[in-house]
Design an enzyme around this catalytic site. Structure first.
Site, short mmCIF file in Angstrom:
data_model
loop_
_atom_site.label_atom_id
_atom_site.label_comp_id
_atom_site.label_asym_id
_atom_site.label_seq_id
_atom_site.Cartn_x
_atom_site.Cartn_y
_atom_site.Cartn_z
N LYS A 1 -7.18 -0.59 2.19
CA LYS A 1 -8.04 0.23 3.05
C LYS A 1 -8.36 1.61 2.47
CE LYS A 1 -8.77 -2.33 6.79
NZ LYS A 1 -10.11 -2.62 7.34
N SER B 1 -3.67 -8.58 0.85
CA SER B 1 -4.42 -7.38 1.22
C SER B 1 -3.56 -6.23 1.71
CB SER B 1 -5.46 -7.73 2.28
OG SER B 1 -4.84 -8.29 3.42
#
Length: 409
Positions: free
Chosen positions: A61, A311
């Site tokens: 992110k 992720s």
């Protein structure tokens, strides 16, 4: 590269992603690519793990958040930024803002894990706890932006965000130029869209497979309808991909460039997280383990070499404990049984002796004598056992029945 609010629907190109890569030099790590012999044997082709769980803030992110905030006009930076998130995006926005000298406010649900709240504060953001679910938090953040003039930093629905996340795709092609399939988790779609833009531009033959949790799978019905469709009350342990509606910007890209979107069960997510921990020695959150869950679900359906994108790794220790136990149960390595026995001295010791003979490790014992459902001379025992697989679970059950116990569950 810079986008104003007015052109938030501008297409994302390979040049945008390359510009983001230059912008992120010295900010985001080029994360490791680790081979997995165990997964390679299962799939029948080389499998590599792209370790964004080792990125700064513990997830990918940071990439998109930094590019988005760095692209703001001076007057927008002066007004500060605001975001809403249960964890990963919150930390990415907080660190990106601190690095760029921009004031940040982050709204998080009241039930957000304390480690994620503390980390977001430590990165320099003002944290406001609001609402019980992310949708309520999102509304509060947007209202704050309207009232104060702060720029709302969406977690996935903006070209800058997608371009930043697309740098993961460039790194994959640099680290594994022979890759044939990239498997990536999908929530709102920012990461999958970014990877698809960069990978398909340079290697149109690469197959992109998106993965969603069964209980929060908004993309399959949306792709079938040709427009973003909302899934009511999404439910999954994988909070990083627990999104009820695809973003407008990533939806178009995913529809055009992602070859397939699959779903995985909660059992498969648990098993994947456990595999990453045991086999790869990597701490991965359930959303980050979703590509591995897809490999476990249908291992023979991927053309290799395969790259699975891990992720994120921001998993709350309490959730980790529950998920690991769930994963062990799904693999037949954890067994809970409930049975009744005669309430007399030595009865529990006799029961434990039966379990010792079949080599079942007792983790926990609950012994109840006073429940009104029980007879005068009865006791109920619930046992949590560590076992060695489905065959061993069956052996334990058979041993208890042969010893005269009635196994109730």
């Amino acid at each position: 590269m810079s986008y104003s609010t007015a052109d938030s629907l501008r297409p994302v190109t390979l040049d945008d992603v390359r510009g983001a890569q230059k912008m992120l030099s010295g900010v985001a790590r080029v994360t490791a690519m680790e081979g997995s012999r165990h997964l390679s044997q299962m799939v029948g082709a080389p499998v590599h793990l792209k370790c964004e769980n080792l990125q700064r803030t513990g997830s990918f992110k940071l990439r998109g958040a930094y590019v988005r905030i760095a692209g703001l006009l001076p007057e927008e930076r002066a007004a500060g930024v605001v975001a809403a998130s249960a964890g990963n995006h919150a930390q990415g926005v907080a660190l990106a803002s601190a690095l760029l000298g921009v004031r940040s406010t982050v709204f998080m649900p009241k039930g957000a894990p304390l480690p994620k709240v503390s980390a977001t504060r430590d990165y320099g953001a003002e944290v406001r706890l609001h609402g019980q679910v992310v949708d309520e938090t999102l509304t509060a953040a947007q209202e704050y932006a309207a009232e104060t003039g702060a720029v709302f930093i969406h977690p996935f629905d903006h070209p800058d965000i997608i371009a930043g996340q697309g740098t993961v795709g460039l790194e994959i092609l640099e680290q594994c130029p022979e890759v044939r399939t990239i498997v990536v988790g999908i929530g709102g779609g920012g990461l999958a869209a970014g990877i698809a833009v960069s990978a398909k531009a340079l290697r149109p033959d690469v197959r992109i497979v998106g993965v969603q949790a069964e209980g929060a799978a908004a993309y399959p019905p949306s792709l079938a309808a040709g427009r973003p469709v909302t899934v009511e009350n999404p439910a999954t342990m994988a909070d990083g991909i627990k999104v009820g509606r695809p973003g407008d910007v990533p939806f178009g890209i995913v529809g055009d460039l992602v070859d397939e979107v699959r779903t995985v069960s909660e059992d498969e997510l648990s098993a994947a997280l456990l595999l990453c921990l045991e086999r790869a020695k990597l701490v991965v959150e359930p959303a980050g383990a979703s590509p591995v869950a897809a490999l476990l679900s249908r291992p023979g359906s991927f053309e290799g070499p395969v790259v699975a994108v891990l992720s994120g790794g921001n998993v709350d220790p309490v959730l980790m404990q529950r998920v690991l136990r769930h994963g062990m149960a799904a693999q037949g390595r954890y067994l809970a049984v409930r049975l009744r026995l005669t309430d007399r001295p030595g009865a529990l010791a006799t029961l434990l002796g039966v379990l010792s003979v079949v080599d079942a490790n007792v983790l926990d014992v609950s012994h109840v004598r006073t429940d009104p459902r029980l007879g005068l001379t009865e006791a109920e025992v619930e046992l949590h056992l560590e076992t060695k697989g489905p065959a061993h679970c069956a052996e334990v059950g058979q041993a208890l029945r042969e010893a005269g116990y009635t196994v109730m569950g």
